[in-house]
Write an enzyme that holds these catalytic residues in place. Structure first.
Site, short mmCIF file in Angstrom:
data_model
loop_
_atom_site.label_atom_id
_atom_site.label_comp_id
_atom_site.label_asym_id
_atom_site.label_seq_id
_atom_site.Cartn_x
_atom_site.Cartn_y
_atom_site.Cartn_z
N LYS A 164 2.74 -3.63 3.55
CA LYS A 164 3.22 -2.75 4.85
C LYS A 164 3.46 -1.11 4.28
O LYS A 164 2.46 -0.35 4.62
CB LYS A 164 4.61 -2.65 5.34
CG LYS A 164 4.94 -1.86 6.34
CD LYS A 164 4.17 -1.29 7.65
CE LYS A 164 4.26 -0.98 8.33
NZ LYS A 164 3.44 0.37 7.77
N SER A 217 0.19 -3.87 7.84
CA SER A 217 -0.15 -2.95 6.18
C SER A 217 -1.28 -2.48 6.54
O SER A 217 -2.16 -2.99 6.95
CB SER A 217 -0.63 -4.26 5.29
OG SER A 217 -1.23 -5.32 5.45
N HIS A 224 -2.26 -2.52 0.72
CA HIS A 224 -2.71 -4.15 0.50
C HIS A 224 -3.72 -4.38 0.28
O HIS A 224 -4.98 -4.15 1.31
CB HIS A 224 -2.89 -4.98 1.77
CG HIS A 224 -2.98 -6.13 2.30
ND1 HIS A 224 -3.27 -7.16 1.11
CD2 HIS A 224 -3.14 -7.48 3.08
CE1 HIS A 224 -3.20 -8.04 1.32
NE2 HIS A 224 -3.48 -8.12 2.68
N CYS A 230 -6.85 -13.00 1.00
CA CYS A 230 -5.24 -12.46 0.93
C CYS A 230 -4.90 -12.54 -0.13
O CYS A 230 -3.92 -12.08 -0.87
CB CYS A 230 -5.18 -11.76 2.08
SG CYS A 230 -5.84 -10.36 3.18
#
Lengths: 383, 383
Positions: free
Chosen positions: A327, A206, A331, A82
């Site tokens: 959130k 998220s 994402h 990520c």
């Protein structure tokens, strides 16, 4: 190394782009960044992406995107789960700062919503330790739930104490046309949301999404006269154990601490100089841990900042997630780090309307890969 | 930018390492490179890998490897299909040359043989264009077969004319203890090998494998007094269309040409100055195309060099695959680019025994990702 700056930004809306390919999303963000910069070319292309090999059956994404935008020069893809977006950004910074090239286009892109949710859960779990965590059957949200449960136990917080993180993110997303979930939520909605992996419920987590965000990096001295240029004044990168269980404590983001210290030192600033902080709120517990590791709260006291209304763009001591955060902006994992950069530039340019942090001069973005295993921090400054 | 050099190299044997994990292989190569350099640390870690997300269920490999070797600093993974190794190497070069860090450990690693062959064939196909090539059902070897068939038709070569490429690679691998297939082959064996995708037979194709190779990059001026340091004097990187059918001709490696021209210019040399060339013989046709794009043969005349015995380490005009090449050392895809670098250092140090190129002072390595979509060329020089 020479100083560098961002002269153009571009993004797509974070959404379920079922009718569009991954290269098409990346291409839109790149084209928008070029338009925004009033330039029509760049020397090298750096892409951040986590999952295209696994869920789109497409590796070699650097070449795929270069081809799509008609570019034949150097083009590589960086992957660090990520934090792939920020990793690609840092690679672009170093390439321009070194003098090897004079302009780097960096794009973060991800396309996730065509796949079945169970496949995405499995794919995201590859950010954790395959041999020593996944083998036990834990999912990525499960790992974060264990961390949050321990944190609540250790420091005496209740689940409701995390509500302001989610409410702030959603409130800010209302003013971001590119956000995936641009609606406000109430504390009651937060508390009543479906449970995912206790204590993490739907409003702590998220959403995945499809999207791309891009920025054009150039030497600072070439754009000092262009009012819209934003200096990149600090960049730090560090790693921690891939498995959460290998750490002395699961409640301190050691790699966040190491990377932010590098960035503070490079930018010659302290935490109190930061006007806003785009942090990595993949789960609400991560907002607390990130604020603590970066010096905005004592260990275990992150939720206090949120409860005291100190994280909002209007008068908060350290506004976070000013465009919705992970959130509520969404994402799209490998793209997220570049959304944070693009949104930070928007704040420093004063383009954020009702979510504008008045007089913002220094912004910080922090992107996390794995359960805190790879963390990059960047500091941007208005010239 | 400052000049940089390689001060240590390490590798594992390319083999079917069923009992070892991907991090374990990477760790061995890194440890060997540190031992070889008489150093015990580095500032940042760059990994090249193509398939760990897809076939090992492990993304975020930079953090995984850093963790395994006890490192907490910056660690990223670069992916550009089969040129991932060289892409990571170039990222390491730029980071040290820029002055951002003083030492970069670069490792290429891949683990492929635990998976079923059909799964590997599917995984390797992700190096091609998923939307516009794979959708048609073509495999990666199938794409190369189309290129080879067209080349034979266009320039009048017979299949047997490619035999010397394979025979040279196998003959050289006999002297490389880390080679996957360290045995010589005869022309008869070449001609009688099983067909894979006509005209590519088993002896035209490189074998997959598990392995890791690493090199430690440092500023040149710090190691001028250490006899074993090898200068990195040229580095070039370029891309071409991801789909073969999008090119003006499938028979010229445009990205090889662009990247080698950058490298020649940077190193201030011409093709005739190169003493040996570790090229990317994933398939024998690629040896011909690479020799032509880099100025060692006219277009369509690559096989002539091989037939005239000009590619062998003993007296050949341009020795290639001196340690076995992809064909006989093996092709653990994301690791291959770093094997080429490690082997080039061995040649320049004079450590290659019966496959030594006498008096070698300048070596070149070329790593190809996809069907020529991303190509990097590096030139190394004995100090």
């Amino acid at each position: 190394m020479r100083e560098v700056a961002i002269i153009g930004i571009g993004q797509t809306k974070v959404d379920e782009h079922w009718q569009r390919s991954i290269r098409d999303l990346a291409g839109e963000a790149i084209a928008n960044a070029l338009l925004d910069s009033s330039r029509n070319s760049f020397d090298a292309l750096f892409s951040g992406n986590m999952l295209s090999g696994l869920i789109d059956q497409q590796n070699n994404l650097g070449s795929v995107i270069a081809d799509w935008v008609g570019f034949k020069g150097e083009s590589i893809k960086v992957e660090s789960a990520c934090s792939s977006g920020a990793s690609a950004f840092r690679a672009g910074i170093i390439a321009v700062a070194s003098g090897e090239i004079d302009s780097a286009m960096v794009v973060g892109v991800e396309k996730m919503t065509d796949s079945a949710p169970a496949d995405i859960t499995s794919a995201l779990a590859t950010a954790a330790d395959s041999d020593w965590e996944l083998e036990q059957g834990v999912s990525f949200v499960g790992l974060n739930a264990l961390i949050m449960r321990r944190y609540m136990h250790e420091y005496g917080w209740k689940h409701a104490d995390f509500a302001p993180f989610s409410m702030n993110a959603h409130a800010n997303a209302v003013h971001n046309p590119n956000a995936r979930l641009p609606f406000a939520i109430t504390q009651k909605q937060y508390l009543n949301a479906s449970m995912i992996a206790a204590p993490i419920n739907l409003m702590d987590a998220s959403p995945v999404g499809d999207g791309a965000a891009a920025a054009l990096i150039v030497p600072l001295d070439r754009v000092l006269n262009e009012g819209r240029a934003i200096q990149i004044s600090g960049s730090g990168s560090a790693t921690d154990t891939i498995s959460v269980h290998s750490r002395k404590t699961p409640l301190f983001l050691q790699a966040a601490y190491l990377s932010v210290q590098q960035a503070y030192k490079q930018a010659r600033i302290k935490p109190e100089d930061v006007d806003f902080f785009e942090l990595h709120d993949a789960f609400s517990i991560m907002s607390a841990l990130s604020l603590e590791a970066c010096g905005f709260a004592e260990q275990g006291q992150g939720p206090r900042l949120a409860l005291d209304n100190e994280i909002t763009p209007k008068g908060g001591r350290i506004p976070i997630c000013t465009r919705g955060g992970l959130k509520a902006r969404g994402h799209p994992v490998g793209a997220t780090g570049m959304y944070q950069i693009v949104e930070s530039v928007q704040q420093l340019r004063g383009e954020c309307g009702e979510a504008q942090v008045e007089g913002a001069k220094i912004g910080m973005a922090q992107n996390i890969g794995g359960s805190g295993a790879s963390i990059l921090t960047h500091i941007l400054r208005k010239i």
